[in-house]
Design a protein around this motif. Structure first.
Motif, PDB file in Angstrom:
ATOM      1  N   GLU A 140      26.307  55.134 -48.005  1.00 24.80           N
ATOM      2  CA  GLU A 140      27.408  56.081 -47.818  1.00 24.80           C
ATOM      3  C   GLU A 140      28.610  55.713 -48.685  1.00 24.80           C
ATOM      4  OE1 GLU A 140      26.010  54.848 -44.574  1.00 24.80           O
ATOM      5  OE2 GLU A 140      24.598  56.497 -44.831  1.00 24.80           O
ATOM      6  N   THR A 141      28.928  54.426 -48.737  1.00 25.27           N
ATOM      7  CA  THR A 141      30.082  53.985 -49.520  1.00 25.27           C
ATOM      8  C   THR A 141      29.908  54.310 -50.992  1.00 25.27           C
ATOM      9  OG1 THR A 141      30.550  52.186 -47.973  1.00 25.27           O
ATOM     10  CG2 THR A 141      31.478  52.001 -50.176  1.00 25.27           C
ATOM     11  N   GLN A 144      30.468  57.966 -51.475  1.00 21.45           N
ATOM     12  CA  GLN A 144      31.872  58.322 -51.270  1.00 21.45           C
ATOM     13  C   GLN A 144      32.759  57.894 -52.435  1.00 21.45           C
ATOM     14  OE1 GLN A 144      32.303  56.345 -47.447  1.00 21.45           O
ATOM     15  NE2 GLN A 144      32.452  58.301 -46.376  1.00 21.45           N
ATOM     16  N   ASN A 145      32.491  56.712 -53.005  1.00 18.15           N
ATOM     17  CA  ASN A 145      33.364  56.238 -54.082  1.00 18.15           C
ATOM     18  C   ASN A 145      32.878  56.635 -55.475  1.00 18.15           C
ATOM     19  OD1 ASN A 145      31.335  54.385 -54.812  1.00 18.15           O
ATOM     20  ND2 ASN A 145      32.297  52.674 -53.741  1.00 18.15           N
ATOM     21  N   ARG A 161      25.647  59.739 -40.043  1.00 17.77           N
ATOM     22  CA  ARG A 161      25.733  59.650 -41.495  1.00 17.77           C
ATOM     23  C   ARG A 161      26.312  60.930 -42.088  1.00 17.77           C
ATOM     24  NH1 ARG A 161      19.684  56.954 -42.304  1.00 17.77           N
ATOM     25  NH2 ARG A 161      20.285  54.826 -41.729  1.00 17.77           N
ATOM     26  N   GLN A 163      28.614  62.620 -41.004  1.00 16.62           N
ATOM     27  CA  GLN A 163      30.070  62.614 -40.917  1.00 16.62           C
ATOM     28  C   GLN A 163      30.680  62.061 -42.205  1.00 16.62           C
ATOM     29  OE1 GLN A 163      32.024  63.737 -38.277  1.00 16.62           O
ATOM     30  NE2 GLN A 163      30.085  64.518 -37.482  1.00 16.62           N
ATOM     31  N   LYS A 164      29.917  61.257 -42.936  1.00 14.30           N
ATOM     32  CA  LYS A 164      30.433  60.572 -44.120  1.00 14.30           C
ATOM     33  C   LYS A 164      29.973  61.202 -45.426  1.00 14.30           C
ATOM     34  CE  LYS A 164      30.306  56.163 -41.604  1.00 14.30           C
ATOM     35  NZ  LYS A 164      29.737  54.790 -41.578  1.00 14.30           N
ATOM     36  N   VAL A 165      28.738  61.718 -45.445  1.00 15.50           N
ATOM     37  CA  VAL A 165      28.185  62.304 -46.660  1.00 15.50           C
ATOM     38  C   VAL A 165      27.514  63.621 -46.315  1.00 15.50           C
ATOM     39  CG1 VAL A 165      27.818  60.035 -47.697  1.00 15.50           C
ATOM     40  CG2 VAL A 165      25.942  61.141 -46.458  1.00 15.50           C
ATOM     41  N   ASN A 203      21.765  49.025 -39.721  1.00 14.26           N
ATOM     42  CA  ASN A 203      22.186  50.421 -39.873  1.00 14.26           C
ATOM     43  C   ASN A 203      21.032  51.397 -40.069  1.00 14.26           C
ATOM     44  OD1 ASN A 203      24.952  49.857 -39.622  1.00 14.26           O
ATOM     45  ND2 ASN A 203      25.109  49.329 -41.784  1.00 14.26           N
ATOM     46  N   THR A 274      27.974  63.797 -52.182  1.00 10.14           N
ATOM     47  CA  THR A 274      29.376  63.753 -51.850  1.00 10.14           C
ATOM     48  C   THR A 274      29.804  64.973 -51.041  1.00 10.14           C
ATOM     49  OG1 THR A 274      31.619  63.649 -52.763  1.00 10.14           O
ATOM     50  CG2 THR A 274      29.984  64.877 -54.027  1.00 10.14           C
ATOM     51  N   LYS A 275      30.777  64.768 -50.172  1.00 11.87           N
ATOM     52  CA  LYS A 275      31.375  65.888 -49.441  1.00 11.87           C
ATOM     53  C   LYS A 275      32.569  66.467 -50.189  1.00 11.87           C
ATOM     54  CE  LYS A 275      30.193  65.498 -44.605  1.00 11.87           C
ATOM     55  NZ  LYS A 275      30.751  65.537 -43.242  1.00 11.87           N
TER      56      LYS A 275
END
Length: 325
Positions: A140-141, A144-145, A161, A163-165, A203, A274-275
């Protein structure tokens, strides 16, 4: 209902039908390769023909310029000329590096390369993607980055998951299963694991499955698949719990382990995105619909997985059919 690997009568990998025999059966598919030594190597031989793999990728659809331009995420990838995929290079059937050629082949690798071909139109499959190693802790990180454009890595879709991606798909269905040493005949299903030492990846969705099905198990967590396999083969745990597709790959590579029983969950794999660009998910879902309709999904399944599963290729899961997708 979508058929998972288990519902397709996945072959139990026992000591009597070890990795060498399975790979030998699959290697027959590689005889059409025009490039000797260009197949993805397993521990016992060559399983996936690079020539056949490349033919599937280059037969895939290519998005029109206006379709790509309407998706900033895709337009950036096209400008770069390749996609940066998060995943692994050690998955025997899904994403495996051949050190001799530098090629990474497999079902997940193929989905990533088909997507890269769809966006860029490139015909040199070896240059369509760059792989960055991810783990269950970093996926996810890295999305996101912006370290990776996409994650295609037996990536189970979960509400947490999501919620993040963003998740396109699902494109594949598996389930959490049990792996033990090949010499172990006392454990034949998850029901035999009460109170026993088991391991899984941090995880992973298997953690929840273990808590629900075998709450008395003594659980050890490791950050990656290889560490879990080592703990199992060294006898530090009695079973390894994770997605059946990954455990199957382990058994192909290592005749010292086998998969027992049937999966006790159903896990749908998605393509992590990515979101930050809401057009990306719709773009990739359209791509998945096209490769399923045009036959590349089935051709890739046949090339990478058919030697290990009885029967014809399953119907791909319905896109958007699980929570979080």
């Amino acid at each position: 209902m979508t058929e998972s690997l288990s519902r397709r009568n996945l072959l139990t990998l026992s000591a009597s039908l070890g990795a060498a025999a399975l790979v030998a059966g699959c290697s027959k598919k590689a005889t059409t390769s025009t490039s000797p030594g260009a197949s993805a190597s397993t521990a016992s031989g060559s399983a996936i023909s690079a020539a056949d793999y490349d033919a599937i990728i280059t037969s895939g659809p290519v998005a029109s310029d206006d379709v790509v331009a309407a998706c900033p995420w895709a337009a950036k990838i096209k400008q770069a000329g390749q996609i940066v995929r998060g995943g692994t290079n050690t998955g025997q059937l899904f994403s495996l590096l051949n050190p001799a050629t530098g090629r990474i082949l497999g079902f997940d690798a193929g989905i990533g390369d088909l997507l890269a071909h769809y966006i860029t139109g490139g015909s040199d499959v070896s240059k369509l993607s760059t792989l960055k190693q991810t783990t269950v802790d970093t996926r996810e990180t890295m999305i996101q980055n912006g370290t990776v454009d996409v994650v295609v890595a037996t990536y189970s879709i979960t509400p947490a998951r999501a919620q993040k991606v963003a998740f396109a798909g699902p494109y594949f269905t598996s389930g959490v299963a049990v792996q033990v040493q090949s010499s172990n005949d006392s454990i034949t299903s998850v029901e035999d694991l009460a109170g026993k030492k088991v391991c899984t990846e941090t995880n992973s969705t298997a953690i929840t499955a273990i808590k629900e099905k075998i709450p008395t198990a003594q659980v050890q967590l490791f950050t990656d698949n290889d560490s879990c396999v080592s703990a199992l083969t060294q006898g530090r745990v009695e079973a390894y719990i994770l997605d059946q597709s990954i455990l199957l790959s382990n058994a192909v590579a290592n005749p010292g382990v086998k998969v027992v029983g049937e999966p006790f969950t159903t896990d749908a794999y998605g393509i992590g995105l990515t979101k930050s660009d809401p057009t990306a998910k719709a773009f990739v879902n359209s791509f998945l619909e096209q490769i399923e309709a045009q036959g590349q999904w089935k051709a890739l399944w046949d090339l990478c997985l058919s030697a290990y599963v009885q029967g014809d290729a399953p119907t791909p899961p319905k896109i958007g059919s699980v929570e979080g997708s």
